[in-house]
Design a protein around this motif. Sequence first.
Motif, PDB file in Angstrom:
ATOM      1  N   HIS A 138       3.837  -4.051  -7.827  1.00  0.00           N
ATOM      2  CA  HIS A 138       3.142  -3.605  -7.755  1.00  0.00           C
ATOM      3  C   HIS A 138       4.777  -2.917  -7.872  1.00  0.00           C
ATOM      4  N   LEU A 139       4.808  -1.285  -7.514  1.00  0.00           N
ATOM      5  CA  LEU A 139       5.698  -0.560  -7.496  1.00  0.00           C
ATOM      6  C   LEU A 139       6.441   0.111  -6.577  1.00  0.00           C
ATOM      7  N   VAL A 140       5.254   1.149  -6.368  1.00  0.00           N
ATOM      8  CA  VAL A 140       5.687   1.708  -4.344  1.00  0.00           C
ATOM      9  C   VAL A 140       4.630   1.175  -3.874  1.00  0.00           C
ATOM     10  N   GLU A 141       3.470   1.601  -3.890  1.00  0.00           N
ATOM     11  CA  GLU A 141       1.951   0.587  -2.831  1.00  0.00           C
ATOM     12  C   GLU A 141       1.323  -0.337  -3.557  1.00  0.00           C
ATOM     13  N   VAL A 142       0.997  -1.059  -2.857  1.00  0.00           N
ATOM     14  CA  VAL A 142       0.032  -2.450  -3.392  1.00  0.00           C
ATOM     15  C   VAL A 142      -0.720  -1.857  -3.443  1.00  0.00           C
ATOM     16  N   ARG A 143      -1.328  -1.011  -3.279  1.00  0.00           N
ATOM     17  CA  ARG A 143      -3.043   0.045  -4.493  1.00  0.00           C
ATOM     18  C   ARG A 143      -2.139   0.051  -5.435  1.00  0.00           C
ATOM     19  N   ASN A 157     -12.025   1.769 -13.415  1.00  0.00           N
ATOM     20  CA  ASN A 157     -11.231   2.391 -14.230  1.00  0.00           C
ATOM     21  C   ASN A 157      -9.877   3.810 -14.697  1.00  0.00           C
ATOM     22  N   GLY A 158      -9.186   2.855 -14.066  1.00  0.00           N
ATOM     23  CA  GLY A 158      -8.149   2.611 -14.880  1.00  0.00           C
ATOM     24  C   GLY A 158      -6.768   3.347 -13.236  1.00  0.00           C
ATOM     25  N   ASN A 159      -8.176   3.430 -12.314  1.00  0.00           N
ATOM     26  CA  ASN A 159      -7.894   5.105 -11.114  1.00  0.00           C
ATOM     27  C   ASN A 159      -7.481   3.475 -10.159  1.00  0.00           C
ATOM     28  N   LEU A 160      -6.180   3.712  -9.176  1.00  0.00           N
ATOM     29  CA  LEU A 160      -6.303   3.586  -7.963  1.00  0.00           C
ATOM     30  C   LEU A 160      -7.462   3.163  -6.510  1.00  0.00           C
ATOM     31  N   ILE A 161      -7.588   2.634  -6.644  1.00  0.00           N
ATOM     32  CA  ILE A 161      -8.354   2.266  -5.214  1.00  0.00           C
ATOM     33  C   ILE A 161      -8.123   3.315  -4.098  1.00  0.00           C
ATOM     34  N   SER A 162      -8.995   4.088  -3.712  1.00  0.00           N
ATOM     35  CA  SER A 162      -8.700   5.294  -2.332  1.00  0.00           C
ATOM     36  C   SER A 162      -8.291   4.550  -1.162  1.00  0.00           C
ATOM     37  N   LYS A 163      -7.506   4.789  -0.312  1.00  0.00           N
ATOM     38  CA  LYS A 163      -6.679   3.965   0.997  1.00  0.00           C
ATOM     39  C   LYS A 163      -8.266   3.558   1.902  1.00  0.00           C
ATOM     40  N   GLN A 164      -9.605   4.028   2.221  1.00  0.00           N
ATOM     41  CA  GLN A 164     -10.338   3.486   2.282  1.00  0.00           C
ATOM     42  C   GLN A 164     -10.935   3.028   1.521  1.00  0.00           C
ATOM     43  N   GLU A 165     -11.209   3.075   0.223  1.00  0.00           N
ATOM     44  CA  GLU A 165     -11.949   1.453  -0.081  1.00  0.00           C
ATOM     45  C   GLU A 165     -11.024  -0.213  -0.195  1.00  0.00           C
ATOM     46  N   PHE A 166      -9.716   0.341   0.239  1.00  0.00           N
ATOM     47  CA  PHE A 166      -9.036  -0.345   0.078  1.00  0.00           C
ATOM     48  C   PHE A 166      -9.111  -1.045   1.385  1.00  0.00           C
ATOM     49  N   ALA A 167      -9.109  -0.355   2.635  1.00  0.00           N
ATOM     50  CA  ALA A 167      -8.882  -0.784   3.769  1.00  0.00           C
ATOM     51  C   ALA A 167     -10.246  -1.207   3.929  1.00  0.00           C
ATOM     52  N   ARG A 168     -10.921  -0.814   3.802  1.00  0.00           N
ATOM     53  CA  ARG A 168     -12.964  -1.283   3.681  1.00  0.00           C
ATOM     54  C   ARG A 168     -12.910  -3.114   3.065  1.00  0.00           C
ATOM     55  N   TYR A 169     -12.746  -3.275   1.870  1.00  0.00           N
ATOM     56  CA  TYR A 169     -12.337  -4.223   0.932  1.00  0.00           C
ATOM     57  C   TYR A 169     -11.390  -5.138   2.150  1.00  0.00           C
ATOM     58  N   PHE A 170     -10.393  -4.565   2.138  1.00  0.00           N
ATOM     59  CA  PHE A 170      -9.019  -5.812   2.491  1.00  0.00           C
ATOM     60  C   PHE A 170      -9.891  -6.533   3.956  1.00  0.00           C
ATOM     61  N   TRP A 171     -10.289  -5.659   4.658  1.00  0.00           N
ATOM     62  CA  TRP A 171     -10.859  -5.758   6.230  1.00  0.00           C
ATOM     63  C   TRP A 171     -12.268  -7.768   6.046  1.00  0.00           C
ATOM     64  N   GLU A 172     -13.169  -7.082   4.691  1.00  0.00           N
ATOM     65  CA  GLU A 172     -14.305  -7.509   4.675  1.00  0.00           C
ATOM     66  C   GLU A 172     -13.516  -8.760   4.067  1.00  0.00           C
ATOM     67  N   CYS A 173     -12.981  -9.125   3.440  1.00  0.00           N
ATOM     68  CA  CYS A 173     -12.100 -10.597   2.814  1.00  0.00           C
ATOM     69  C   CYS A 173     -11.388 -11.194   4.439  1.00  0.00           C
ATOM     70  N   TRP A 174     -10.844 -10.443   5.169  1.00  0.00           N
ATOM     71  CA  TRP A 174      -9.775 -10.774   5.943  1.00  0.00           C
ATOM     72  C   TRP A 174     -10.940 -11.462   6.709  1.00  0.00           C
ATOM     73  N   ASP A 175     -12.174 -11.044   7.099  1.00  0.00           N
ATOM     74  CA  ASP A 175     -12.927 -10.995   8.195  1.00  0.00           C
ATOM     75  C   ASP A 175     -13.292 -12.445   7.808  1.00  0.00           C
ATOM     76  N   ASN A 176     -13.588 -12.377   6.731  1.00  0.00           N
ATOM     77  CA  ASN A 176     -14.057 -13.794   5.043  1.00  0.00           C
ATOM     78  C   ASN A 176     -14.129 -14.851   5.282  1.00  0.00           C
ATOM     79  N   LEU A 177     -12.289 -14.413   5.438  1.00  0.00           N
ATOM     80  CA  LEU A 177     -11.678 -15.809   5.399  1.00  0.00           C
ATOM     81  C   LEU A 177     -11.093 -16.455   7.335  1.00  0.00           C
ATOM     82  N   LYS A 178     -11.072 -15.486   8.377  1.00  0.00           N
ATOM     83  CA  LYS A 178     -11.130 -15.756   9.511  1.00  0.00           C
ATOM     84  C   LYS A 178     -12.553 -16.508  10.028  1.00  0.00           C
TER      85      LYS A 178
END
Length: 443
Positions: A325-330, A336-357
């Motif tokens: 990425h150039l500026v931010e990880v999103r 559909n060509g659009n960055l996912i929102s910060k709220q969506e990123f956080a939600r999916y991030f923590w779901e994956c994080w918890d699954n791995l933990k």
Amino acid sequence: SCNCSDGCANDKQCECAQLSARKRFWYDVTGCINSEIFKEDRPLVYECNIKCKCWSNCHQRVVQHGITAGLQLYKTKDKGWAVRTQALIPKGTFVCEYVGEILTDSDADRREDDCYLFDLDVKGQQCTLFCLDAKFYGNITRFINHSCDPNILPVRVFTDHQVKSCPRIAFFAARDINPYEEICSNYGEKFWTVKKSEFRCVCNTSKCKYGEYKKKLVEACRRGKRLSTVVKMERTYEDAIKALNTLQSNTSALKEICRSGQIRQSDRFEKTKEFAARAKVPIEELDKLAAIHVSGTKGKGSVCAFSDSILHEHGFKTGFYSSPHLVEVRERIRINGNLISKQEFARYFWECWDNLKQGIGDEMPPYFVFLTLMSFYIFLQEKVDVAIVEVGIGGAFDTTNILRRPWACGVTSLGHDHVAVLGGTTESIAWNKAGIFKVINSW
């Protein structure tokens, strides 16, 4: 000063090293400090100086060369000004020096604003105490915010004198610090003892001692809630980025691959499959994902972007994963060509994080592996029609190659890139890039 004539190769013979903590060299040949020093109480490091007879490029001269890390001042939403890095800072690297007016303790006590004071006290010192005040005179370091889980730690360094009451305060990276990650230090118990009535800590880390996180944790314990409940209360997008940046960086991962060779690469690839299972991204589910997998040296990002745009224009719901990425990880994950929102990123991030933990053991995947698995997790959850996936490095052993049944594969023009990983010949590079080819499904 030392009399070394061999570039200070032996710390037993170097007088500067003998003055330092544990009477040893603390810098390696790259200028990074040994992390063991962070276990010391107010450790002292004596660098070689202009009076020494060793070479001017002696590796025991670091802080005296000044700041070399690319630091950036920026404005935050809740903490005012802050400092971040524009490039990866490897663990042990000299990051910055705290600069200010030198005051005696009595002079400092008369200052109305004491928020920028840094004690210069040295363990066991029996003399006049001094401190630095960056209120009126300082550098970018005065804008560094507090964190109870800091990524830089201070070391008292001497470069041109041996007066113990006036060391230079140098900050070194306590771990790998990723691009655009905020630089934070720990202000210490003394600061918060004095300032707790005026400020509250907003680091929001699990190690927070002085802020809202701590208050919520105490309150939750009183109510009989589990710690996991409290942790989820603090899981913002910013917290997700902080957690992501604790994972092994791409640079460190590449260095490890270079050291281990191709056999080790195949082992790492198998490990990725284990991480995928723990992250609840089963390979069998990925087999159902209609994916376009693209490798190459030049142009693969453009091919992926064109494919994403064309398919979306024709009514397909698309998922697009690219790097870096150039500026931010999103920027790496798009729907559909659009960055996912910060709220969506956080939600999916923590779901994956918890699954791995929650998997067996606490081992976490490296930075790139985590984001790749997270992108696949999002594509499956969002039920995209087509996923366009850009290879990170090479192809055969790239994390994205856990895709077993892509609908189409593409390789753009080849060049000699990442030769330490892919090999130094056109044939070996082509073999790695072509490693994404599979049995093609029919439409």
